[in-house]
Design a protein around this motif. Structure first.
Motif, PDB file in Angstrom:
ATOM      1  N   THR A 146       0.813  -1.225   0.000  1.00 54.28           N
ATOM      2  CA  THR A 146       0.000   0.000   0.000  1.00 54.28           C
ATOM      3  C   THR A 146       0.840   1.267   0.000  1.00 54.28           C
ATOM      4  OG1 THR A 146      -0.096  -0.084   2.424  1.00 54.28           O
ATOM      5  CG2 THR A 146      -1.907  -1.132   1.207  1.00 54.28           C
ATOM      6  N   HIS A 147       2.168   1.104   0.081  1.00 52.50           N
ATOM      7  CA  HIS A 147       3.085   2.258   0.119  1.00 52.50           C
ATOM      8  C   HIS A 147       2.772   3.173   1.313  1.00 52.50           C
ATOM      9  CE1 HIS A 147       4.376   1.003  -3.851  1.00 52.50           C
ATOM     10  NE2 HIS A 147       3.125   1.062  -4.270  1.00 52.50           N
ATOM     11  N   LYS A 148       2.423   2.562   2.423  1.00 44.73           N
ATOM     12  CA  LYS A 148       2.139   3.304   3.649  1.00 44.73           C
ATOM     13  C   LYS A 148       3.148   2.905   4.721  1.00 44.73           C
ATOM     14  CE  LYS A 148      -0.935   5.599   4.664  1.00 44.73           C
ATOM     15  NZ  LYS A 148      -2.380   5.466   4.914  1.00 44.73           N
ATOM     16  N   LYS A 149       3.410   3.828   5.634  1.00 47.75           N
ATOM     17  CA  LYS A 149       4.307   3.567   6.743  1.00 47.75           C
ATOM     18  C   LYS A 149       3.533   3.779   8.041  1.00 47.75           C
ATOM     19  CE  LYS A 149       8.249   2.772   8.782  1.00 47.75           C
ATOM     20  NZ  LYS A 149       8.831   1.410   8.774  1.00 47.75           N
ATOM     21  N   LEU A 150       3.309   2.694   8.781  1.00 44.69           N
ATOM     22  CA  LEU A 150       2.572   2.775  10.031  1.00 44.69           C
ATOM     23  C   LEU A 150       3.505   3.173  11.168  1.00 44.69           C
ATOM     24  CD1 LEU A 150       0.503  -0.540   9.787  1.00 44.69           C
ATOM     25  CD2 LEU A 150      -0.130   1.738   8.954  1.00 44.69           C
ATOM     26  N   SER A 196      -9.598  -7.132   5.296  1.00 43.95           N
ATOM     27  CA  SER A 196      -9.428  -6.138   6.355  1.00 43.95           C
ATOM     28  C   SER A 196      -8.021  -5.584   6.513  1.00 43.95           C
ATOM     29  CB  SER A 196      -9.891  -6.717   7.697  1.00 43.95           C
ATOM     30  OG  SER A 196      -9.049  -7.777   8.109  1.00 43.95           O
ATOM     31  N   LEU A 197      -7.010  -6.459   6.494  1.00 41.22           N
ATOM     32  CA  LEU A 197      -5.668  -5.994   6.847  1.00 41.22           C
ATOM     33  C   LEU A 197      -5.155  -4.923   5.903  1.00 41.22           C
ATOM     34  CD1 LEU A 197      -3.248  -6.088   8.659  1.00 41.22           C
ATOM     35  CD2 LEU A 197      -2.382  -8.042   7.368  1.00 41.22           C
ATOM     36  N   THR A 198      -5.228  -5.185   4.604  1.00 41.61           N
ATOM     37  CA  THR A 198      -4.741  -4.203   3.635  1.00 41.61           C
ATOM     38  C   THR A 198      -5.531  -2.909   3.728  1.00 41.61           C
ATOM     39  OG1 THR A 198      -4.067  -5.971   2.126  1.00 41.61           O
ATOM     40  CG2 THR A 198      -4.284  -3.770   1.197  1.00 41.61           C
ATOM     41  N   SER A 199      -6.853  -3.035   3.949  1.00 43.35           N
ATOM     42  CA  SER A 199      -7.694  -1.842   4.081  1.00 43.35           C
ATOM     43  C   SER A 199      -7.322  -1.042   5.323  1.00 43.35           C
ATOM     44  CB  SER A 199      -9.169  -2.251   4.156  1.00 43.35           C
ATOM     45  OG  SER A 199      -9.583  -2.860   2.954  1.00 43.35           O
ATOM     46  N   VAL A 200      -7.058  -1.738   6.420  1.00 46.69           N
ATOM     47  CA  VAL A 200      -6.674  -1.057   7.656  1.00 46.69           C
ATOM     48  C   VAL A 200      -5.383  -0.276   7.452  1.00 46.69           C
ATOM     49  CG1 VAL A 200      -5.820  -1.424   9.994  1.00 46.69           C
ATOM     50  CG2 VAL A 200      -7.858  -2.628   9.230  1.00 46.69           C
ATOM     51  N   VAL A 201      -4.404  -0.917   6.826  1.00 42.52           N
ATOM     52  CA  VAL A 201      -3.119  -0.258   6.582  1.00 42.52           C
ATOM     53  C   VAL A 201      -3.307   0.934   5.646  1.00 42.52           C
ATOM     54  CG1 VAL A 201      -0.824  -0.529   5.564  1.00 42.52           C
ATOM     55  CG2 VAL A 201      -1.782  -2.356   6.980  1.00 42.52           C
ATOM     56  N   ARG A 202      -4.112   0.746   4.606  1.00 41.41           N
ATOM     57  CA  ARG A 202      -4.319   1.824   3.639  1.00 41.41           C
ATOM     58  C   ARG A 202      -5.053   3.014   4.263  1.00 41.41           C
ATOM     59  NH1 ARG A 202      -6.687  -0.990   0.010  1.00 41.41           N
ATOM     60  NH2 ARG A 202      -4.885  -1.360  -1.324  1.00 41.41           N
TER      61      ARG A 202
END
Length: 217
Positions: A146-150, A196-202
């Protein structure tokens, strides 16, 4: 020059032979443990029984394991958890789930005896400790996708959240295999992860300030 090459080769081979021997010894103890647990409670298994079954001395056991619980942990890690870690857990997570479910089915009596001895909460904690690392790998790959950094805190929260669900589901599977078929359980778990997981991260905000929480006054 030739002697030096032979010496270097010997230095490389010797540790490899030792590692193989050590691994084989550990596997011997693991098989002995599984055999004994099929006959009695895990809490009653002794080191004396294990070394007698393996035909080795006590020093050999304590060279490889600190106690019987340590042997149990290694056995489950070697036979199931480490195997799961070798899957590509983003692409092949359904195959990984199937492997774990099949492992529970094949080793059901062994695992049920452990459950009876340790109790649900202790066995759940056991699975949690090992699977949290696997879930962290999946979260890391979801970040890449997702190119996101949590934030570190949110990753810890997310790993704990999903691991708690996985550990509880696995323990429940050990004692209640008839609640749903293997195929149903794989579908349920994979649907949750996939949707859910990818959506949560995104959806995680780039800044917590954007959440606009109202502080208590």
């Amino acid at each position: 020059m030739m002697d030096k090459c032979i010496l270097n080769l010997y230095k490389e081979i010797l540790p490899m032979k030792y590692e193989i021997t050590s691994l084989n010894t550990k596997k011997l103890f693991a098989e002995a443990l599984k055999k004994i647990i099929l006959q009695k409670s895990f809490s009653k298994v002794t080191v004396s029984e294990l070394i007698r079954e393996c035909g080795v001395n006590r020093k050999t056991f304590y060279y490889h394991f600190s106690d019987v619980y340590d042997l149990l942990k290694w056995t489950l890690e070697q036979e199931a958890i480490d195997v799961v870690k070798n899957f590509d857990l983003i692409v092949d997570y359904e195959e990984a789930i199937l492997f774990v479910i099949e492992y529970i089915k094949v080793n059901n009596k062994f695992l049920n005896n452990i459950y009876d001895s340790l109790g649900r909460d202790e066995l759940k904690r056991f699975f949690y400790t090992d699977f949290v690392g696997i879930v962290e790998i999946i979260i890391g790959k979801a970040e890449e996708e997702t190119h996101k950094k949590l934030t570190d805190n949110f990753k810890k929260f997310l790993a704990a959240f999903y691991t708690e669900a996985i550990a509880g589901t696995l323990v429940e599977r050990i004692t209640h295999q008839d609640q749903q078929s293997k195929e149903e359980l794989v579908t349920y778990i994979s649907t949750v992860f996939r949707s859910s997981l990818t959506s949560v991260v995104r959806e995680f905000p780039n800044s917590l300030d954007s959440l606009n929480y109202k502080s208590d006054t």
